[in-house]
Design an enzyme around this catalytic site. Structure first.
Site, PDB file in Angstrom:
ATOM      1  N   ASP A 287      -5.734  -3.459  -2.502  1.00  0.00           N
ATOM      2  CA  ASP A 287      -4.711  -3.087  -1.531  1.00  0.00           C
ATOM      3  C   ASP A 287      -4.006  -4.299  -0.913  1.00  0.00           C
ATOM      4  O   ASP A 287      -4.643  -5.222  -0.417  1.00  0.00           O
ATOM      5  CB  ASP A 287      -5.370  -2.260  -0.427  1.00  0.00           C
ATOM      6  CG  ASP A 287      -4.368  -1.615   0.495  1.00  0.00           C
ATOM      7  OD1 ASP A 287      -3.756  -2.332   1.294  1.00  0.00           O
ATOM      8  OD2 ASP A 287      -4.204  -0.379   0.420  1.00  0.00           O
TER       9      ASP A 287
ATOM     10  N   SER B 152       0.829  -1.201   0.000  1.00  0.00           N
ATOM     11  CA  SER B 152       0.000   0.000   0.000  1.00  0.00           C
ATOM     12  C   SER B 152       0.867   1.256   0.000  1.00  0.00           C
ATOM     13  O   SER B 152       1.687   1.439  -0.881  1.00  0.00           O
ATOM     14  CB  SER B 152      -0.968  -0.047   1.182  1.00  0.00           C
ATOM     15  OG  SER B 152      -2.029   0.863   1.021  1.00  0.00           O
TER      16      SER B 152
END
Length: 310
Positions: free
Chosen positions: A157, A43
């Site tokens: 993510d 991320s």
């Protein structure tokens, strides 16, 4: 005889704007003679790590340090579909403008971005191909940014499954594995990084606002039919609840990863340091990361001094 630099495989965790603290940690390591040879990021850790691997971290740091709240808002392109709040195209276009196009295989630092294959429910290591394609997949927080379709896989993510991607660093031929955990114990008790979103009645949709919370709340309210949100105001707001759920899940996964893999050192960044979108606080977040690295990695610095052959 010149002292050989200690080589580092750096693991950068997920955590929204808290990830700007990664910049401070990187600066401390480089200032104190550590040679970052490999980076694995999830991320926001993938974004900062990838930019550093491309040799453009100072360019990014200078740009992000000049952002004000309204600038952050303008970079968030609201989506018109039900897949996500934001498309994510505007921010990626700006980053490519700043950093340029890069292929991971050609970077001077070995780099791996971690994403989640949401259909097969497993993590994916992205260590080749377009740098920004890999970063875009790794930061695709569900409901916030649209997912990415890559080679037949629907990617979101990386922090969903692996917010602390130590495993990609295990085979690196570096002296140390150093991890940066953005989900450490909250410094102030109740998380301070969660924006208190206004109620529907507080939003004047007829005028512009620089308040990100109002924009997000207004967008969510437009998708939620009136009369079906009973109890929403007494309980945590939808976006706040989602943030808390992700934080809770990622904190527990990170603890398990750290216990299982035991890196040589961990820099702990409290999870209540700032809000998810508070990129306008870049200067203080970078400085905080640098200070935390100085405090928490002091032992590594002393070890280097005590070993004259290294």
């Amino acid at each position: 005889m010149a002292r050989a630099r200690t080589t580092v495989s750096l693991v950068l965790g997920s955590g929204g704007a808290r990830g700007l603290a990664h910049i401070g940690v990187i600066r401390w390591l480089e200032t104190h003679g550590f040679d970052i040879r490999c980076i694995a990021g999830s991320s926001m850790g993938a974004l900062i790590g990838g930019i550093h691997a491309a040799g453009k971290l100072d360019v990014y740091a200078e740009w992000v340090s000049e952002l004000e709240r309204v600038d952050v808002l303008r970079l968030l392109d609201l989506s018109l579909n039900r897949h996500s709040l934001f498309k994510g195209e505007r921010i990626m276009a700006k980053l490519e403008e700043l950093i340029g196009r890069h292929e991971i295989d050609e970077l001077p630092i070995r780099f791996t971005a971690v994403a989640t294959d949401i259909e097969r429910q497993r993590e994916v290591w992205l260590s080749s191909g377009s740098l920004f394609d890999a970063i875009r997949a790794s930061i695709a927080v569900p409901m916030v940014f649209a997912p990415v379709r890559r080679k037949g896989r629907l990617l979101v993510d990386g922090g969903l499954i692996n917010p602390m991607p130590i495993a990609p660093a295990l085979n690196d031929d570096c002296d140390l594995i150093i991890a940066v955990n953005l989900g450490a114990h909250a410094a102030h008790g109740e998380p301070a990084n969660l924006v208190a979103l206004p109620k529907d009645s507080d939003i004047d949709r007829g005028k512009d606002s620089n308040d990100l919370a109002e924009v997000v709340r207004g967008f969510v309210a437009s998708l939620w039919p009136r009369g079906e949100d009973q109890g929403l105001h007494e309980n945590p707001d939808l976006v706040v609840l989602m943030s808390r759920a992700l934080d809770c899940m990622q904190t527990q996964i990170t603890r398990l990863r750290l216990a299982a893999y035991s890196p040589d050192a961990v820099v702990e960044i409290p999870r209540d340091l700032c809000g998810f979108f508070e990129f306008h606080r870049a200067q203080e977040l970078i400085a905080f990361g640098q200070a935390q690295a100085g405090e928490q990695l002091a032992r590594l610095k002393r070890d280097r001094v005590d070993q004259p052959g290294r």
